[in-house]
Design an enzyme around this catalytic site. Sequence first.
Site, PDB file in Angstrom:
ATOM      1  N   ASN A 150      -0.760 -49.694  -9.178  1.00 28.76           N
ATOM      2  CA  ASN A 150      -0.187 -50.719  -8.302  1.00 28.76           C
ATOM      3  C   ASN A 150       1.307 -50.515  -8.095  1.00 28.76           C
ATOM      4  O   ASN A 150       1.806 -50.625  -6.976  1.00 28.76           O
ATOM      5  CB  ASN A 150      -0.415 -52.110  -8.905  1.00 28.76           C
ATOM      6  CG  ASN A 150      -1.818 -52.604  -8.639  1.00 28.76           C
ATOM      7  OD1 ASN A 150      -2.549 -52.017  -7.861  1.00 28.76           O
ATOM      8  ND2 ASN A 150      -2.202 -53.671  -9.312  1.00 28.76           N
ATOM      9  N   SER A 186      -2.208 -31.921  37.070  1.00 30.46           N
ATOM     10  CA  SER A 186      -3.566 -32.443  37.022  1.00 30.46           C
ATOM     11  C   SER A 186      -4.526 -31.271  36.898  1.00 30.46           C
ATOM     12  O   SER A 186      -4.228 -30.156  37.307  1.00 30.46           O
ATOM     13  CB  SER A 186      -3.831 -33.211  38.317  1.00 30.46           C
ATOM     14  OG  SER A 186      -5.188 -33.226  38.624  1.00 30.46           O
ATOM     15  N   LYS A 203      -1.277 -48.930   4.259  1.00 27.36           N
ATOM     16  CA  LYS A 203      -0.726 -47.583   4.162  1.00 27.36           C
ATOM     17  C   LYS A 203      -1.041 -46.753   5.399  1.00 27.36           C
ATOM     18  O   LYS A 203      -0.155 -46.145   6.008  1.00 27.36           O
ATOM     19  CB  LYS A 203      -1.337 -46.950   2.913  1.00 27.36           C
ATOM     20  CG  LYS A 203      -0.909 -45.585   2.579  1.00 27.36           C
ATOM     21  CD  LYS A 203      -1.067 -45.304   1.072  1.00 27.36           C
ATOM     22  CE  LYS A 203      -2.389 -44.689   0.709  1.00 27.36           C
ATOM     23  NZ  LYS A 203      -2.392 -44.192  -0.700  1.00 27.36           N
ATOM     24  N   HIS A 253      11.540 -60.248  39.545  1.00 28.72           N
ATOM     25  CA  HIS A 253      10.169 -60.386  40.064  1.00 28.72           C
ATOM     26  C   HIS A 253       9.725 -59.157  40.867  1.00 28.72           C
ATOM     27  O   HIS A 253       8.963 -59.295  41.814  1.00 28.72           O
ATOM     28  CB  HIS A 253      10.022 -61.593  41.005  1.00 28.72           C
ATOM     29  CG  HIS A 253      10.426 -62.909  40.465  1.00 28.72           C
ATOM     30  ND1 HIS A 253       9.521 -63.841  40.020  1.00 28.72           N
ATOM     31  CD2 HIS A 253      11.649 -63.490  40.314  1.00 28.72           C
ATOM     32  CE1 HIS A 253      10.157 -64.938  39.640  1.00 28.72           C
ATOM     33  NE2 HIS A 253      11.447 -64.758  39.797  1.00 28.72           N
ATOM     34  N   GLU A 274       4.096 -42.962  30.420  1.00 28.99           N
ATOM     35  CA  GLU A 274       2.854 -43.731  30.306  1.00 28.99           C
ATOM     36  C   GLU A 274       2.438 -43.844  28.844  1.00 28.99           C
ATOM     37  O   GLU A 274       1.928 -44.868  28.400  1.00 28.99           O
ATOM     38  CB  GLU A 274       1.746 -43.049  31.100  1.00 28.99           C
ATOM     39  CG  GLU A 274       1.991 -43.031  32.609  1.00 28.99           C
ATOM     40  CD  GLU A 274       0.923 -42.246  33.345  1.00 28.99           C
ATOM     41  OE1 GLU A 274       0.982 -40.997  33.300  1.00 28.99           O
ATOM     42  OE2 GLU A 274       0.030 -42.877  33.936  1.00 28.99           O
TER      43      GLU A 274
END
Lengths: 500, 500, 500, 500
Positions: free
Chosen positions: B119, B287, B335, B165, B300
């Site tokens: 521990n 691509s 972990k 916006h 991304e």
Amino acid sequence: MKTGKLWGKRFEKKPSVLAESFTSGRDVRGTLPADERLIPYDLWGSRAHVVMLAKQKILLKKEGRDLLAGLRAIGKSFEKGEFRLDPSQEDVHSNVESWLIDKYGVEIGGRLHTARSRNDQIALDMRLYLRDCALKFFAEILALIEVFIAQAKIYQNTLLPGYTHHQPAQVTTLGHVYLSYGEALVRDGGRFQSWFERFNRSPLGSMTGYGTSLAIDRELTARLLGFDGPCANSLDPIQNRWEPEAELGFAISALMNHLSSLAQTLILFSTGEFGLVRLDDAYCSGSSMMPQKRNPDPLEIIKAKTSLAQGALVSLLSIGRSLFLGYNRDTQWTKYLIMDLVDECLLAPKVMAEMVATLRVDEVQLTNLCQKGFITTPDLLERIVQGWGVPFRRAKAAMERAVKLSAAEGGDRITLSALKRALREEGLSLKIDPQVIAATQEPRSIVSGRKAIGGTSPSALKKNIQSLQRTTPILRRWLAQKKKQESTAKNLLAQMERDF
Amino acid sequence: MKTGKLWGKRFEKKPSVLAESFTSGRDVRGTLPADERLIPYDLWGSRAHVVMLAKQKILLKKEGRDLLAGLRAIGKSFEKGEFRLDPSQEDVHSNVESWLIDKYGVEIGGRLHTARSRNDQIALDMRLYLRDCALKFFAEILALIEVFIAQAKIYQNTLLPGYTHHQPAQVTTLGHVYLSYGEALVRDGGRFQSWFERFNRSPLGSMTGYGTSLAIDRELTARLLGFDGPCANSLDPIQNRWEPEAELGFAISALMNHLSSLAQTLILFSTGEFGLVRLDDAYCSGSSMMPQKRNPDPLEIIKAKTSLAQGALVSLLSIGRSLFLGYNRDTQWTKYLIMDLVDECLLAPKVMAEMVATLRVDEVQLTNLCQKGFITTPDLLERIVQGWGVPFRRAKAAMERAVKLSAAEGGDRITLSALKRALREEGLSLKIDPQVIAATQEPRSIVSGRKAIGGTSPSALKKNIQSLQRTTPILRRWLAQKKKQESTAKNLLAQMERDF
Amino acid sequence: MKTGKLWGKRFEKKPSVLAESFTSGRDVRGTLPADERLIPYDLWGSRAHVVMLAKQKILLKKEGRDLLAGLRAIGKSFEKGEFRLDPSQEDVHSNVESWLIDKYGVEIGGRLHTARSRNDQIALDMRLYLRDCALKFFAEILALIEVFIAQAKIYQNTLLPGYTHHQPAQVTTLGHVYLSYGEALVRDGGRFQSWFERFNRSPLGSMTGYGTSLAIDRELTARLLGFDGPCANSLDPIQNRWEPEAELGFAISALMNHLSSLAQTLILFSTGEFGLVRLDDAYCSGSSMMPQKRNPDPLEIIKAKTSLAQGALVSLLSIGRSLFLGYNRDTQWTKYLIMDLVDECLLAPKVMAEMVATLRVDEVQLTNLCQKGFITTPDLLERIVQGWGVPFRRAKAAMERAVKLSAAEGGDRITLSALKRALREEGLSLKIDPQVIAATQEPRSIVSGRKAIGGTSPSALKKNIQSLQRTTPILRRWLAQKKKQESTAKNLLAQMERDF
Amino acid sequence: MKTGKLWGKRFEKKPSVLAESFTSGRDVRGTLPADERLIPYDLWGSRAHVVMLAKQKILLKKEGRDLLAGLRAIGKSFEKGEFRLDPSQEDVHSNVESWLIDKYGVEIGGRLHTARSRNDQIALDMRLYLRDCALKFFAEILALIEVFIAQAKIYQNTLLPGYTHHQPAQVTTLGHVYLSYGEALVRDGGRFQSWFERFNRSPLGSMTGYGTSLAIDRELTARLLGFDGPCANSLDPIQNRWEPEAELGFAISALMNHLSSLAQTLILFSTGEFGLVRLDDAYCSGSSMMPQKRNPDPLEIIKAKTSLAQGALVSLLSIGRSLFLGYNRDTQWTKYLIMDLVDECLLAPKVMAEMVATLRVDEVQLTNLCQKGFITTPDLLERIVQGWGVPFRRAKAAMERAVKLSAAEGGDRITLSALKRALREEGLSLKIDPQVIAATQEPRSIVSGRKAIGGTSPSALKKNIQSLQRTTPILRRWLAQKKKQESTAKNLLAQMERDF
């Protein structure tokens, strides 16, 4: 005449008002409009703004005087509970502005929004509100730390079975456990302090995020609002309107995690099966149908609210993800999320403080469990390592055997015969007498023996208590100083208003 | 011979190695066993522990000498890539202990675990690992801040349409935007500093959470491991094995939120439709099927990893919720969660730094968009408020009309005729000449006019740059000092080992 | 020679291999490259695609024949463990294509990608993989339901204290509890069935999301891949590459929630304090330092993995939020998230099945607890309502008093004297004799008395068992049919390949 | 007189009432007490329960008659808005019972709770409420699907640039995009159907989870409440009070993800930079400070509410994790979470339906963008593969070169010269004439050429429209049937009440 509560004949005490309000949830109680909470902050912000505009000659003194009079009038009306938000107006900002326009005409009232945007107004209102929340949480945490210290003093010598994996592991004391929560709570408090240091900056004057050509003085308004200064870039606080909310949400979430674990521990300790503690009647509830129940509802609800905090934190972070440049309306919803979370959790430390302070412990059962389940074995193992110089790993193997053999004899402590046989089987021949076995498995002497820092001996516990006792005044001073900064700002503002 | 990549004939540059590794994910690459990362920390911890045990006479000097030699040997073997974890042993701790037992026999090797528990061993290893991670993130953030400052200097006068916006709001400069990220990143760095201040405490000696009767010296091991001191309560770090993980997770999550928003902004800015910036070829991918593509993959993927961070944080907090007293095995999984998160996100600031530093901007298009979409209207509105003393709200109403009228004329700037008619319709008779209209809608003069702190004028930007430039050396000093603390500790340990 | 495990001398049995692999986590074990899992699906998809291209004359027969031979060769090599992904190639798709180009030249190998995009290839691979996962989870759930039924039969009459709020509420039987999990698991299975019905559609042919001008036959490839048909719109599966992942994630998360609650219940039941059940040695672990420990690790880890599931679900949903039109690279990361989640959780039902099946119950303690804590009071209350026609609310009030009075007498069952006094105090004068009191508080007669559907009486339990027993064959049939659909597809494909 | 809204002079239309209510949030509007929503369900449940009790002779007919009269009276009072929850009573159940006791005395009113527990009462109320919500969401989704079909018909031939990675990928049509959302929404609807099939079971009679000794008829009450039958095990619905909530939460979350992505797409499309669509004035808002703004607030708020949904789902799942046997008070909070979520999101599909239905598209700009950014290249590539039998991979390499060469010429379509040179450089000598190049890059002919299922050609779109049009009546029938089941139940109950 109304019938009373559907249970309770069995209880000695009235339920705690605090506990009732904490557990009743929103069944028969709705929530306030969010902006009602913001009225005092909005007014404070507008007063500071108007004072500054006038000082900068952007408003005529006369215009400023009327606006300030109006803002103070709204404040008074609000304090008397008479100023309600008109739902046909969009929000607190337009409610206030409309009131001023209605009262003083557009020639005066129409000037309030000079050099402002709703973007920076709401950013300001929220920051003032969140700052207050941070300080309130901090104060509650501090009070709870003091309860932990006080209880730790009372129970420093009260034996308690320590667990790992829900299984008895090693004897400890209740004081030791409370001190561990004291330590954790200091970190919890620290998170609210970090929040304060990070976010006590004024967004006022950021406008839509891109600043203004009007000659505003952002240092002044920051000072009048108790900030450490203005945000150094106008876009930053507008773009990141999720960030102070999320950081507060994380601080609450971590705090609730600690409370939920203590709640879970107390729920189990208070079962008949464990039977270690008894919750005060004032914090238990009955059942609508089972007459015997004493349910630990506030503790269960602390657990539920911890789940709430985790979800709210996710929503806050999610809203703040992948936002395009500048203000995004998406962030409006951070307002409701953090307000709901604060409402749900602010009282949790106090509920826990009262429950801990009124807890009754069953010392007989505590002591009893400290002699079962082979809980004293690890300390006997250490004794063997220490006393006979046996390598730990060999002693451990022998002790595993001894547990098995002793269990086969039907007990749940190591017997001398079992230990001897086990040692022999592991090829260890040590002279061990019954006294050692007995003494080493005596719980009180066990806890006293663990003297290293952080341990369970009276001296180690005292050291831990002292270090916490040195910490709390520092925390209290920090809080007082932050409150002072606020009242100084308010006084300065009142002074400048009087000078009009 | 192997075929090459399935796209890329169109690109001028090789893809960045960094970007490739960041974006390739785990398609063709697995992950390491978690404990491989912990080997050096586990060895460091065990060396400090053994030195202390010997100093405290819990081990004989000779025993200590062998153990230390063994630990150093493992360390060398690990550095050469030769020490691999044996999967039949449970974890790094048992691997190391087994190696020592195999090498020196149980009489020596079997003593390593004296006064330890897995521990506290894993709590220690993780804290050392997390501390390193915190400093690494901090260093990456610092480097990115410096890129933002450098780019802000370059682009402080480069006009950029500011949005709210997703709609053009007000003109700003690219430098202003970069500085807003500089500010945000300072807070991000601050969270890793807060982590460090909160958690740079040694859990070693906590044992199972309840301490030990052996006469260990926790102050010494704390010093040998570069900690600010030992945890003051032995249960606390064992009970809360989710907490340093979750706080690091939050710090990462907040950082990623900032990066994701810049990523989203650059993704949009680099579309043909916006056409404001061009990403360097080295950070775009093609691509498998569409020959024309220049995809902003690293950006991304920063967004995706931000989502990852949010989920990991939830899991960490969830594991830490409602835990019963003492260690719970549940926390083992913290972990993997935090290690995966660190692996995924540590390079994100560097990727962003390189992409920002290599970005090409299209000044023509930037300037062009700064004259469209009525983006200059708010500044014209402020000019009218300022110049003619019209109440803001009335001027705003007139300007709304003017927008509508100008739009009807087919343009996207305010025309004189439209403005005049609009003012008239709102009952305002002001003398406004064409020069004012033109000058006030000139983007460069607009940004120069916003002089208040945090604004877009050259002087305001300079001030912001300067304040960031004063901050970074402080941050760098902090980092150096923390590194120093670590190397001092390592030197001291080496010294003490030599003294055996 | 290697040393053995660092604990275990105390245990009678070897640890279960399953439990060990479930609990060991990733300490000494890394993870596979994600695309290794996809190799068989990628090959299957490519074979179906090539067969179709040839049938549609888009490829020459000869070209198709070579490509099919190559794909089969890769498949064989993969089965022998010899086909490894080359990390210098981006992913499984490019690895396969490159292999074919290397083998047959670009004139043949370069045609594999005709009428394909990596977008639809990975969408297809993932859907095949996820479909398999859904069926695997379904099979595990089914097996666990059968364990619950079997155990419910064995333990239908075994008394168990039923709880609410962690407090004894009413007596029940262990069979009743297992049946409640049987019911819940049927819904869990249902979610994987819903997944299948919703997503067993072929995305192949979607290309980049916008279709192809080549004359492909999507019905045919769908049939050759065991789908119910092609996706009806080519953009949908490409745009929503988070959706099947998230829905599977939710199904796993709901399942894990059920398992975690049973885990938590068994953890508590197996403590010495509750002492109701004993976990089999094979599913417990020891401690590195405490020789007496028998820790319920697999149950704790089920709880941890439940937290994992919740976080992964958040990440999956978060990635799928606010995506712009068409494929976004962000969604690549959904692949790792769902794969990790499947790896972590797939064995959880089996672990639970084995632990439940090997559980030993302590009938003495169970019966004992069924007579304590006033647990029989609610049934006595019902008896009074029923036997004497007293309004429920009055009887409840009286019984609350009776609990208090009986507790004051020192017991934890209602005594006759207490009941009489309580009734009197509530103004109820009923003739109640000792036999009624005794009989009504007899646990076995209590559980037998609850005859309504879903209740605890032998007849009610039998009915519940029967309804579950009618359900499982239906579920099994469903599974068989879905497997059949898959093998039919594979046979048809093999047939068509042979026809070349 | 009150001043009006602070912006809006520029807009042609009044804001939509729906949009205003959707976007205004909780600024000036609080929330109802949760149990107010439950009153009608609670009354329905109690009426069915009383009818059953009387039929089973557990109540006297006369007692039942009074209780039913009372319950109907409360119902009428509630409908008139006169029955308010008394906050001094804990919840809706105790409010109703207290009202009856006050009205008819405890001898009658005190019998309402016979054979009930608040646990099964709230489980029932929530299930009735959630069932209604599921049907309401389903109806909204259905309506939105119909809008998508209608718009897809209108815009099936309207060219639209298709994107991947935010970069132009291939030409498509607006109809094709709408149909992809139609498909996704069918799955969304399916999730609410799955919810219904899974959870339309009556928990009534479960009591505390352990059943009752009273001779209740659960089949009857299930029928009177429109359920498919009773839950087969009494513990299951009480233990899992998070599960119907979480599954509804997931269904909402998945729906919102789809809406958020369409929202994000429309936000970008409606920017001046993309300029593809124009949102109707009724769904835009202005700024308090910038007169030119037309902000797409409802779309931004859909995105925010999607984040909300994700967090709420986490909280729901988190509450349901690791619950101990039987009812846990923690689950009370699931009530508020799901109610808030329903309130926030129920109107989202309708808002989207109105915004889509009123969207104006700029066909010129759409067509324009369909010829830029080399968007037609992939189709040209397919043409070359198809027409000249070139292996895809070689053609692709050539086309990549052609893009680069054409771009160097300054255009963003492939030129003949560039293509020729590129082919030559790749060693391909094909005879390609200008017509082919031109024709193949003509957007309309491109979309027409993609004839496979799911593609963009008129015939493929027609097929997709038809399949959706065959689906919607089936969905509508399902909804009608479920509504019918409810009204049949209500009629039967009324009938049985009349028979008293």
